[in-house]
Design a protein around this motif. Structure first.
Motif, short mmCIF file in Angstrom:
data_model
loop_
_atom_site.label_atom_id
_atom_site.label_comp_id
_atom_site.label_asym_id
_atom_site.label_seq_id
_atom_site.Cartn_x
_atom_site.Cartn_y
_atom_site.Cartn_z
N ALA A 105 0.84 -1.20 0.00
CA ALA A 105 0.00 0.00 0.00
C ALA A 105 0.87 1.25 0.00
CB ALA A 105 -0.94 0.00 1.20
N SER A 106 1.96 1.21 0.72
CA SER A 106 2.88 2.34 0.75
C SER A 106 3.51 2.56 -0.63
CB SER A 106 3.97 2.09 1.80
OG SER A 106 4.90 3.14 1.80
N ILE A 107 3.89 1.46 -1.28
CA ILE A 107 4.47 1.56 -2.63
C ILE A 107 3.43 2.09 -3.60
CG2 ILE A 107 5.38 0.20 -4.56
CD1 ILE A 107 6.65 -1.66 -2.35
N GLU A 108 2.21 1.60 -3.50
CA GLU A 108 1.14 2.08 -4.39
C GLU A 108 0.86 3.56 -4.17
OE1 GLU A 108 -3.55 1.36 -5.43
OE2 GLU A 108 -2.37 -0.35 -4.71
N ALA A 109 0.86 4.00 -2.93
CA ALA A 109 0.62 5.41 -2.63
C ALA A 109 1.70 6.29 -3.27
CB ALA A 109 0.56 5.64 -1.12
N GLU A 110 2.95 5.85 -3.20
CA GLU A 110 4.04 6.61 -3.82
C GLU A 110 3.90 6.59 -5.35
OE1 GLU A 110 7.44 9.00 -4.23
OE2 GLU A 110 6.13 8.64 -2.52
N ALA A 111 3.50 5.45 -5.91
CA ALA A 111 3.30 5.37 -7.36
C ALA A 111 2.19 6.32 -7.80
CB ALA A 111 2.97 3.93 -7.76
N ARG A 112 1.12 6.38 -7.06
CA ARG A 112 0.03 7.32 -7.40
C ARG A 112 0.51 8.76 -7.27
NH1 ARG A 112 -4.81 4.96 -8.13
NH2 ARG A 112 -5.06 2.82 -7.39
#
Length: 150
Positions: A105-112
């Motif tokens: 989720a942290s990685i996805e948040a940074e990707a977004r």
């Protein structure tokens, strides 16, 4: 569960990151017993690269997970940005507690935040539990990954 702190790995984290990688049941290469000069150089190169993030997740000061993220600018997707995730590991003693999901989720948040067009990863065909984990997070098995070991 205490909140997972996801941050960039520091040089002093290298031993713990390598220990997490060593817990993997699928070993593709013979790894040294102690941190090698090559591993230290690789860490330094990854750390210096603005398109790489070697991440760790901490719970109560203990490193419990890791992942390596590569940010790739591509011509497709209108010159889009892809987020490639590799070497995702959660300590075997900590699995099933939502730690891996928090890391992703942290990685996805940074990707977004960066405006990435997609997140992609590969996982070995034999890792059926990992397939189910990633599917629960919304990943789709849309491609066939191929590798040639040298």
């Amino acid at each position: 569960m205490t909140s997972l702190l996801v941050r960039r790995a520091r040089p002093e984290d290298l031993e713990e990151v390598l220990a997490l990688l060593a817990e993997d049941s699928m070993h593709y290469y013979e790894e040294p017993d102690e941190i090698s000069a090559n591993q230290r150089a690789a860490f330094d190169e990854i750390d210096a690269d603005v398109n790489q993030d070697l991440l760790v997740g901490e719970l109560e000061g203990q490193i419990v997970c890791t992942a390596q993220v590569t940010w790739m600018r591509v011509l497709s997707a209108d010159g889009g940005l892809y987020c490639q995730v590799e070497a995702v590991r959660t300590s075997t003693s900590m699995r099933g507690r939502g730690i891996g999901a928090s890391l992703m989720a942290s990685i996805e948040a940074e990707a977004r935040k960066r405006g990435a067009a997609r997140i992609q990863l590969t996982t070995n065909q034999e890792r059926t539990r990992a397939h189910a984990f990633y599917a629960e997070l919304g990943f789709v098995a849309s491609h066939i990954g191929m590798k040639k070991y040298l």
